[in-house]
Write a protein that holds these residues in place. Structure first.
Motif, PDB file in Angstrom:
ATOM      1  N   ARG A 309      14.375 -55.294   7.154  1.00  0.00           N
ATOM      2  CA  ARG A 309      13.689 -54.205   6.776  1.00  0.00           C
ATOM      3  C   ARG A 309      14.129 -52.785   6.264  1.00  0.00           C
ATOM      4  O   ARG A 309      13.690 -52.147   5.385  1.00  0.00           O
ATOM      5  CB  ARG A 309      12.965 -53.831   8.192  1.00  0.00           C
ATOM      6  N   TRP A 310      15.435 -52.718   6.743  1.00  0.00           N
ATOM      7  CA  TRP A 310      16.334 -51.644   6.411  1.00  0.00           C
ATOM      8  C   TRP A 310      16.576 -51.696   4.888  1.00  0.00           C
ATOM      9  O   TRP A 310      16.464 -50.827   4.256  1.00  0.00           O
ATOM     10  CB  TRP A 310      17.767 -51.486   7.043  1.00  0.00           C
ATOM     11  N   ARG A 313      13.707 -50.777   2.777  1.00  0.00           N
ATOM     12  CA  ARG A 313      13.228 -49.508   2.438  1.00  0.00           C
ATOM     13  C   ARG A 313      14.732 -48.666   1.728  1.00  0.00           C
ATOM     14  O   ARG A 313      14.422 -47.600   1.222  1.00  0.00           O
ATOM     15  CB  ARG A 313      13.450 -48.586   3.854  1.00  0.00           C
ATOM     16  N   HIS A 314      15.759 -49.258   1.540  1.00  0.00           N
ATOM     17  CA  HIS A 314      16.950 -48.642   0.713  1.00  0.00           C
ATOM     18  C   HIS A 314      17.620 -49.826  -0.179  1.00  0.00           C
ATOM     19  O   HIS A 314      18.514 -50.309  -0.095  1.00  0.00           O
ATOM     20  CB  HIS A 314      18.084 -48.487   1.650  1.00  0.00           C
TER      21      HIS A 314
END
Length: 323
Positions: A309-310, A313-314
Motif C-alpha cells: 500500500r505504501w 501511494r509513493h
C-alpha cells in the motif's frame, strides 16, 4: 592540565551507529563533547561500545570499520559486543533447540558464555560472551511475539544489559580491581561514584530520557546515563554540520530492520535492497500473528501489505530519498 573525567570511574560512549551517537564521537575526537559541564576529549573516556542486537541495517554495519579506525587512531578503545555464533555446539541455534526441548532452562548460562570464562574482554566481545540471547528476531520468535511500543524490552535485553551490566563489570574489574558488586559496596561507603554511559539523544528528543534512565538504573545501579547532546543543546538539525567535519554526513538513522518505530517507507526500502532480510521480517511477524492475530508490526495489516500500500501511494519514491 585538568585530571581526566574518568580518573576515578568508567566513562563509556554507547554507540548506536546512528547520527546522534556518531555525532558524539566526532565531538569527542575534537575535544568538544560536553559531559557534566566539562568539554571532553579522547583521554576522558574508557572506550566506545556498540552492542549488536543481530539485525541492524547493512548501512549501519558498514560504519563500524571506519569508526573503529577513527577511535583507535585517537587512542580510544573500540568494542563491538557481537552475538554468539549461529551454528555449532556453542551457537545460538543449538541453544534455542536445547531450550525448546527442555534440555536446559531459559535462565541457564549459555555454553558460549561458559566457554569464554577467563578470556580477555576483546575475546569475550567477539565471541558473544556479553549476550545471553539469540539475535533479536530469533529471540522474539522463540516466544511467538514481536517488539511492540508498550513493552519494547529489546533495548534492555540486547543493548543496556550487555553494556551496562556484564561488559562494564569486566572493564571495571580490569581497571579498578572491582566487579559490579564490589563497586556498589564501595559506592555505599562513599568511596566511589557511579560510572557514566554516554547516550546519543539529541536535545529535541529529551523526552525519551526518563524511560532510559529507569531501565539503566534497574539494570546496574553502579551506572548512570549522561546525554551530552542534550546538555549542549544540540538538536537533530545541528548534527549535519558536526558530521560534515569528518565527512560522515551520509550517516543514516540506525535501528533493527524489524523495528516497530521505523516508518513504513523503510520497510519498503528493505524489501528492495535486501529481499532476503525482508522475508525474515515477514516471517518474524507471521510467527507472532499465528498466536495473536492483532500483533502487527505496523498498523492493522501484515507488513507485506503495509509495504504494498505504501508503494502505491509513493510510486516514484527512491531508496536513497526515503533513507
Amino acid at each position: 592540565m585538568r585530571r581526566p573525567l574518568n580518573a576515578r570511574r568508567l566513562i563509556i560512549l554507547s554507540l548506536g551507529l546512528g547520527r546522534d551517537s556518531v555525532a558524539m564521537i566526532v565531538l569527542l575526537l575534537a575535544g568538544k563533547l560536553l559531559i557534566n559541564g566539562v568539554l571532553c576529549g579522547p583521554r576522558d573516556v574508557d572506550g566506545v561500545c556498540f552492542s549488536d542486537p543481530g539485525a541492524e541495517w547493512e548501512h549501519s554495519y558498514k560504519l563500524i570499520a571506519r569508526l573503529r579506525k577513527m577511535c583507535e587512531t585517537a587512542g580510544i578503545p573500540f568494542y563491538v559486543l557481537a552475538k554468539p555464533p549461529e551454528t555449532g555446539p556453542l551457537g545460538w541455534r543449538q541453544r534455542l533447540k536445547d531450550v525448546a526441548e527442555g534440555v536446559v532452562g531459559i535462565r541457564s548460562v549459555p555454553k558460549w558464555v561458559q566457554a569464554l570464562k577467563g578470556a580477555t574482554i576483546e575475546q569475550k566481545a567477539a565471541g558473544g560472551y556479553y549476550h545471553r540471547r539469540a539475535p533479536i528476531m530469533e529471540d522474539y520468535r522463540r516466544t511467538e511475539s514481536i517488539t511492540i511500543r508498550k513493552s519494547a524490552g529489546c533495548t534492555t535485553n540486547h543493548k543496556i544489559r550487555p553494556i551496562n551490566g556484564r561488559f562494564m563489570g569486566d572493564l571495571c574489574k580490569q581497571r579498578f580491581g572491582l566487579d559490579n558488586r564490589g563497586w556498589a559496596k564501595a559506592m555505599k561507603a562513599g568511596e566511589r561514584e557511579q560510572h557514566i554511559v554516554l547516550i546519543g539523544y539529541a536535545a529535541d528528543e529529551a523526552g525519551r530520557i526518563k524511560a532510559v534512565d529507569g531501565k539503566a538504573q534497574k539494570e546496574n545501579p553502579c551506572v548512570v546515563a549522561a546525554y551530552p547532546l542534550v546538555e549542549a543543546g544540540i538538536n537533530k538539525a545541528d548534527e549535519a554540520a558536526i558530521l560534515r567535519t569528518r565527512r560522515l554526513n551520509g550517516t543514516r538513522k540506525s535501528g533493527c530492520v524489524a523495528c516497530h518505530f521505523q516508518p513504513n517507507g523503510w520497510f519498503w526500502c528493505l524489501s528492495v535492497i535486501d529481499p532476503a532480510k525482508f522475508a525474515e521480517v515477514v516471517a518474524y511477524e507471521a510467527t507472532a500473528l499465528a498466536t495473536n492475530p492483532k500483533m502487527f508490526l505496523r498498523g492493522d495489516h501484515p507488513i507485506s501489505e503495509i509495504v504494498r500500500r505504501w508503494r502505491l501511494r509513493h510510486p516514484t519514491a527512491t531508496v536513497d530519498a526515503v533513507l
